[in-house]
Design a protein around this motif. Structure first.
Motif, PDB file in Angstrom:
ATOM      1  N   GLY A 249       4.037   5.092   9.835  1.00 24.80           N
ATOM      2  CA  GLY A 249       4.383   3.681   9.670  1.00 24.80           C
ATOM      3  C   GLY A 249       3.206   2.763   9.951  1.00 24.80           C
TER       4      GLY A 249
ATOM      5  N   SER B 252       0.651   2.976   7.111  1.00 26.66           N
ATOM      6  CA  SER B 252       1.168   2.308   5.916  1.00 26.66           C
ATOM      7  C   SER B 252       1.104   0.791   6.057  1.00 26.66           C
ATOM      8  CB  SER B 252       2.611   2.753   5.643  1.00 26.66           C
ATOM      9  OG  SER B 252       2.682   4.146   5.427  1.00 26.66           O
ATOM     10  N   LEU B 253       1.470   0.274   7.214  1.00 27.38           N
ATOM     11  CA  LEU B 253       1.450  -1.175   7.433  1.00 27.38           C
ATOM     12  C   LEU B 253       0.021  -1.717   7.438  1.00 27.38           C
ATOM     13  CD1 LEU B 253       4.226  -1.546  10.156  1.00 27.38           C
ATOM     14  CD2 LEU B 253       4.300  -2.448   7.827  1.00 27.38           C
TER      15      LEU B 253
ATOM     16  N   ALA C 140      -1.265  -4.416   4.773  1.00 25.93           N
ATOM     17  CA  ALA C 140      -1.844  -5.689   5.207  1.00 25.93           C
ATOM     18  C   ALA C 140      -3.220  -5.903   4.578  1.00 25.93           C
ATOM     19  CB  ALA C 140      -1.948  -5.723   6.727  1.00 25.93           C
TER      20      ALA C 140
ATOM     21  N   SER D 274       0.197   1.389  -0.300  1.00 30.31           N
ATOM     22  CA  SER D 274       0.717   1.857   0.991  1.00 30.31           C
ATOM     23  C   SER D 274       2.050   2.592   0.950  1.00 30.31           C
ATOM     24  CB  SER D 274       0.876   0.650   1.927  1.00 30.31           C
ATOM     25  OG  SER D 274       1.814  -0.282   1.386  1.00 30.31           O
TER      26      SER D 274
ATOM     27  N   VAL E 296      11.337  -0.045   6.772  1.00 25.92           N
ATOM     28  CA  VAL E 296      10.223  -0.903   7.173  1.00 25.92           C
ATOM     29  C   VAL E 296       9.508  -1.483   5.948  1.00 25.92           C
ATOM     30  CG1 VAL E 296       8.034  -1.037   8.423  1.00 25.92           C
ATOM     31  CG2 VAL E 296       9.887   0.400   9.310  1.00 25.92           C
ATOM     32  N   MET E 297       8.982  -0.604   5.089  1.00 23.82           N
ATOM     33  CA  MET E 297       8.141  -1.063   3.984  1.00 23.82           C
ATOM     34  C   MET E 297       8.929  -1.807   2.910  1.00 23.82           C
ATOM     35  SD  MET E 297       5.273  -0.097   5.135  1.00 23.82           S
ATOM     36  CE  MET E 297       4.293  -0.607   3.728  1.00 23.82           C
TER      37      MET E 297
ATOM     38  N   LEU F  65      10.018  -5.345   3.869  1.00 26.13           N
ATOM     39  CA  LEU F  65       8.834  -6.194   3.937  1.00 26.13           C
ATOM     40  C   LEU F  65       8.404  -6.647   2.548  1.00 26.13           C
ATOM     41  CD1 LEU F  65       6.387  -7.399   5.467  1.00 26.13           C
ATOM     42  CD2 LEU F  65       5.274  -5.166   5.225  1.00 26.13           C
TER      43      LEU F  65
END
Length: 318
Positions: free
Chosen positions: A70, A73-74, A78, A103, A137-138, A141
């Motif tokens: 995670g 990937s974040l 970004a 990502s 999460v992804m 977002l």
């Protein structure tokens, strides 16, 4: 290297067979879309149920894996988002798509079939952990940033709430929840039901690869070359490196899962990437990037596995 190619080449041969079958109209592309729906709605959820239901929850939830995958990937998202927005001067929707392409992996259709050949049953646990990050999460977002750029009158919190509501209807998330409930309750599935789950789960790998190949037919390599090159190189090189660094630096966990975490990050972007592009008006760039990344991933995945095996930084491949 020959041993690694013996593992990865059959994976991409099936992709090539899918491409050839659709290109020659042996299998209509509309049929492959139905096959993809079968994988997403039945085979992959059953795979996750099988992976989770047969194990104690402590064997499944690996916090360090989630943090490494995670976090990597974040960080890459970004980078892609901010570079496109601040340096390349792109709009928010375009920047969001570039971050997404860099990502978010095709963990179900490419990552798992490769990992299953290398790691066996451990690949199912790795897939479940990747899916948790990607879907909880992804994906929210991306939807929040992308949809809020459309100026449709909704606040980001409203968009986020809608995204999580839709995730609750996602068959893959439902599969994870069913698997976790079975694992926590200690229930043993009756043999006929388990056999059905097992048979559907076993179909996920080869069918998914065939669908990936068929989906590449008709995609055009057009769009801004600089943007496409940046997305593809970041996805196939930067993302695996970011995950590798975090896996290396964070406290140790199962060596096989450490290698699997990096292997999943080597996958190209998700197969529905052009659909997101269409949603935000950049389908040409996304389709071209997907085709290029999927084609080149044979080289990058094979090289990454060879390097991990040769250096034995986390131990030899299983």
């Amino acid at each position: 290297m020959i041993d690694i190619l013996a593992i990865t080449s059959p994976i991409f041969m099936i992709i090539a067979i899918g491409y050839f079958a659709v290109y020659r109209n042996i299998v209509p592309q509309s049929i492959t879309r139905g096959m993809g729906a079968f994988v997403m709605n039945f085979a992959l959820p059953c795979l996750l149920i099988r992976a989770l239901a047969q194990r104690d929850l402590t064997e499944v939830i690996e916090p360090v894996y989630l943090l490494a995958y995670g976090g990597g990937s974040l960080l890459v998202f970004a980078f892609g988002y901010l570079y496109a927005l601040k340096v390349a001067g792109k709009g928010q929707a375009n920047a969001t798509l570039q971050g997404l392409g860099m990502s978010m992996c095709n963990s179900g259709f490419v990552g798992y079939p490769v990992a299953s050949q290398v790691f066996g049953p451990t690949a199912e646990i790795a897939l479940a952990l990747c899916v948790i990050i990607e879907n909880l999460v992804m994906m929210p977002l991306v939807l929040v940033l992308g949809d809020s750029s459309q100026n449709n009158g909704q606040t980001r919190m409203q968009v986020l709430g809608k995204a999580f509501l839709n995730l609750g209807r996602n068959p893959i998330i439902i599969g994870i929840m069913i698997g976790l409930v079975i694992s926590l309750s200690g229930i043993t599935l009756p043999m006929p039901i388990f056999k059905v789950v097992d048979m559907l789960a076993s179909a996920s790998g080869p069918v998914a690869l065939f669908v990936i190949g068929g989906g590449l037919v008709g995609l055009k390599l057009k769009g801004l070359r600089a943007d496409m090159a940046r997305i593809v190189s970041a996805k196939l090189v930067l993302h695996p490196i970011a995950v590798f660094v975090l896996v290396y630096l964070l406290p140790g966990f199962d060596p096989t899962l450490r290698i699997a975490c990096v292997a999943f990050a080597c996958s190209p972007m998700l197969s529905i990437y052009p659909i997101f592009g269409q949603r935000y008006g950049h389908e040409g760039l996304c389709a071209a990037s997907l085709m290029m990344a999927t084609s080149l991933s044979f080289i990058t995945i094979s090289t990454a596995l060879w390097l991990l095996d040769t250096t034995s930084v986390f131990g030899p491949l299983p």
